[in-house]
Scaffold this active site. Sequence first.
Site, PDB file in Angstrom:
ATOM      1  N   ARG A  14       0.996  -1.152  -0.087  1.00 19.12           N
ATOM      2  CA  ARG A  14      -0.074   0.135  -0.136  1.00 19.12           C
ATOM      3  C   ARG A  14       0.943   1.109   0.146  1.00 19.12           C
ATOM      4  NH1 ARG A  14      -3.496  -2.422  -1.854  1.00 19.12           N
ATOM      5  NH2 ARG A  14      -5.293  -3.149  -1.034  1.00 19.12           N
ATOM      6  N   HIS A  44      -2.199   1.171  -9.592  1.00 23.34           N
ATOM      7  CA  HIS A  44      -2.615   0.047  -8.925  1.00 23.34           C
ATOM      8  C   HIS A  44      -3.287  -0.841  -9.648  1.00 23.34           C
ATOM      9  CE1 HIS A  44      -4.493  -0.572  -4.694  1.00 23.34           C
ATOM     10  NE2 HIS A  44      -4.456  -1.778  -5.451  1.00 23.34           N
TER      11      HIS A  44
HETATM   12  P1  NDP Z   1      -2.036 -11.813   3.891  1.00 21.08           P
HETATM   13  O1  NDP Z   1      -2.781 -11.442   5.133  1.00 21.08           O
HETATM   14  O2  NDP Z   1      -2.329 -13.441   3.372  1.00 21.08           O
HETATM   15  O3  NDP Z   1      -0.562 -11.876   4.253  1.00 21.08           O
HETATM   16  C1  NDP Z   1       0.080 -11.021   4.933  1.00 21.08           C
HETATM   17  C2  NDP Z   1       1.602 -11.277   5.250  1.00 21.08           C
HETATM   18  O4  NDP Z   1       2.223 -10.192   5.682  1.00 21.08           O
HETATM   19  C3  NDP Z   1       1.583 -12.518   6.238  1.00 21.08           C
HETATM   20  O5  NDP Z   1       2.933 -13.162   5.980  1.00 21.08           O
HETATM   21  C4  NDP Z   1       1.928 -11.776   7.661  1.00 21.08           C
HETATM   22  O6  NDP Z   1       2.837 -12.459   8.815  1.00 21.08           O
HETATM   23  C5  NDP Z   1       2.856 -10.523   7.006  1.00 21.08           C
HETATM   24  N1  NDP Z   1       2.758  -9.242   7.927  1.00 21.08           N
HETATM   25  C6  NDP Z   1       1.709  -8.661   8.443  1.00 21.08           C
HETATM   26  N2  NDP Z   1       2.152  -7.404   9.120  1.00 21.08           N
HETATM   27  C7  NDP Z   1       3.374  -7.787   9.277  1.00 21.08           C
HETATM   28  C8  NDP Z   1       4.493  -7.127  10.176  1.00 21.08           C
HETATM   29  N3  NDP Z   1       4.215  -6.056  11.077  1.00 21.08           N
HETATM   30  N4  NDP Z   1       5.983  -7.444  10.040  1.00 21.08           N
HETATM   31  C9  NDP Z   1       6.089  -8.764   9.320  1.00 21.08           C
HETATM   32  N5  NDP Z   1       5.317  -9.310   8.589  1.00 21.08           N
HETATM   33  C10 NDP Z   1       3.646  -8.940   8.668  1.00 21.08           C
HETATM   34  O7  NDP Z   1      -2.329 -10.882   2.982  1.00 21.08           O
HETATM   35  P2  NDP Z   1      -2.044 -11.255   1.340  1.00 21.08           P
HETATM   36  O8  NDP Z   1      -0.983 -11.974   1.145  1.00 21.08           O
HETATM   37  O9  NDP Z   1      -3.129 -11.844   0.563  1.00 21.08           O
HETATM   38  O10 NDP Z   1      -1.983  -9.636   0.700  1.00 21.08           O
HETATM   39  C11 NDP Z   1      -0.979  -8.810   1.205  1.00 21.08           C
HETATM   40  C12 NDP Z   1      -1.356  -7.480   0.815  1.00 21.08           C
HETATM   41  O11 NDP Z   1      -1.036  -7.273  -0.779  1.00 21.08           O
HETATM   42  C13 NDP Z   1      -2.672  -6.972   0.605  1.00 21.08           C
HETATM   43  O12 NDP Z   1      -3.121  -6.408   2.227  1.00 21.08           O
HETATM   44  C14 NDP Z   1      -2.593  -5.511  -0.371  1.00 21.08           C
HETATM   45  O13 NDP Z   1      -2.421  -4.637   0.578  1.00 21.08           O
HETATM   46  C15 NDP Z   1      -1.629  -6.137  -1.196  1.00 21.08           C
HETATM   47  N6  NDP Z   1      -2.124  -6.447  -2.609  1.00 21.08           N
HETATM   48  C16 NDP Z   1      -2.101  -5.456  -3.581  1.00 21.08           C
HETATM   49  C17 NDP Z   1      -2.455  -5.650  -4.704  1.00 21.08           C
HETATM   50  C18 NDP Z   1      -2.204  -4.652  -5.910  1.00 21.08           C
HETATM   51  O14 NDP Z   1      -2.767  -4.883  -6.992  1.00 21.08           O
HETATM   52  N7  NDP Z   1      -1.237  -3.761  -5.754  1.00 21.08           N
HETATM   53  C19 NDP Z   1      -3.249  -6.723  -5.140  1.00 21.08           C
HETATM   54  C20 NDP Z   1      -3.424  -7.804  -4.081  1.00 21.08           C
HETATM   55  C21 NDP Z   1      -2.927  -7.389  -2.650  1.00 21.08           C
HETATM   56  P3  NDP Z   1       2.271 -13.689   9.217  1.00 21.08           P
HETATM   57  O15 NDP Z   1       2.129 -14.680   8.206  1.00 21.08           O
HETATM   58  O16 NDP Z   1       3.182 -14.079  10.211  1.00 21.08           O
HETATM   59  O17 NDP Z   1       0.801 -13.283   9.825  1.00 21.08           O
END
Ligand code: NDP
Length: 307
Positions: free
Chosen positions: A222, A270
């Site tokens: 983001r 985006h």
């Molecule tokens: P998930 O919830 O499946 O995965 C999030 C990951 O981030 C997890 O591995 C989590 O760790 C890790 N995480 C969260 N907070 C932290 C932190 N503070 N420190 C370290 N690791 C952290 O989300 P998705 O993979 O499905 O999507 C991620 C993001 O990608 C979306 O929220 C969106 O913002 C972005 N996105 C963008 C798109 C675009 O077109 N630009 C399209 C799709 C998504 P843990 O596994 O340990 O919980």
Amino acid sequence: MIVISTTVPKVQKWLEDAFLQYAPQGSYCLADSEQAIYATTAVSWFPDLDHLEKLPELKLIHSMAAGVEHLNLDRIGTQYKVCRVVDQLHQKGMFDYLQWGVLYYQRFFDQAFVQKRQQRWRQYPQREHAELKIGIMGLGQMGGYMAKQFAALGYQVSGWSRSPKNIAHVSCYAGDEDFDTFLGQAEILINLLPLTENNQGILSKSLFDLLPEQACIINCGRGQHLVEQDLINYLDSGRLRGAILDVFSKEPLVENHPLWQHEKVVITPHVASHAPWSVVVNQILENDQRVIQGQALLNQVDTLKGY
Ligand code: NDP
């Protein structure tokens, strides 16, 4: 009954078109219709929470996308269940985008654009996949998939998440204690974190200082993850090589923003990946049925964790 709830007119139109095309008649309604009082689920992107809180049957607020930061989870709390969209084609679309981004730097296409403007003929080396170190922030549905795909192609892949992970052929790091080690290996740093309170502005100078010289950034998480001025400073000083940015703190990116003009920055509006509308609508219809019947929901979000 699903109610369409967004304060963004362009998104309202997208959702209306998608539900018209893929949802059975009578299964959804608009926010200002009389049926809204029967809504059990809201499909949302920056929803009008004042309005939703007046709907007596509402149980579920469903993001129309993978991210949920636009829902205002602080206010929702545990009042409603929250779900988001997860889909294989969505993951594959993201991988296509990122593979292009990695090749852009690996094969020096960024240099090619500069040299073309200068009418300069200078050849650059062909770097093999196995030579290149990719670091992925976030190892969830998106990041985890990308890590596996890049590793399968022979890249050196490392990933970072909150909780420890074990992914074949990927060096996995977790938490604050591993962050510096993870960053030290990321020649190309890909951000796929969800936006939460504790990672806003994470892509800033203190992080850039820990990357290898001439590292590149690809931000698909983001816009609020990035401190834009820090990036510009590090690109201008030559410490970072380039950045591909798909997301911005204010979208659309405003006219005359310095990032538009920066020759080391690639901007995409985006579009890194979207799930097909048929999938979005069907997942929401399915979850609406599940919430009505009190069954476990698909892709439910932990509103307290924020993702
Ligand atoms: P998930 O919830 O499946 O995965 C999030 C990951 O981030 C997890 O591995 C989590 O760790 C890790 N995480 C969260 N907070 C932290 C932190 N503070 N420190 C370290 N690791 C952290 O989300 P998705 O993979 O499905 O999507 C991620 C993001 O990608 C979306 O929220 C969106 O913002 C972005 N996105 C963008 C798109 C675009 O077109 N630009 C399209 C799709 C998504 P843990 O596994 O340990 O919980």
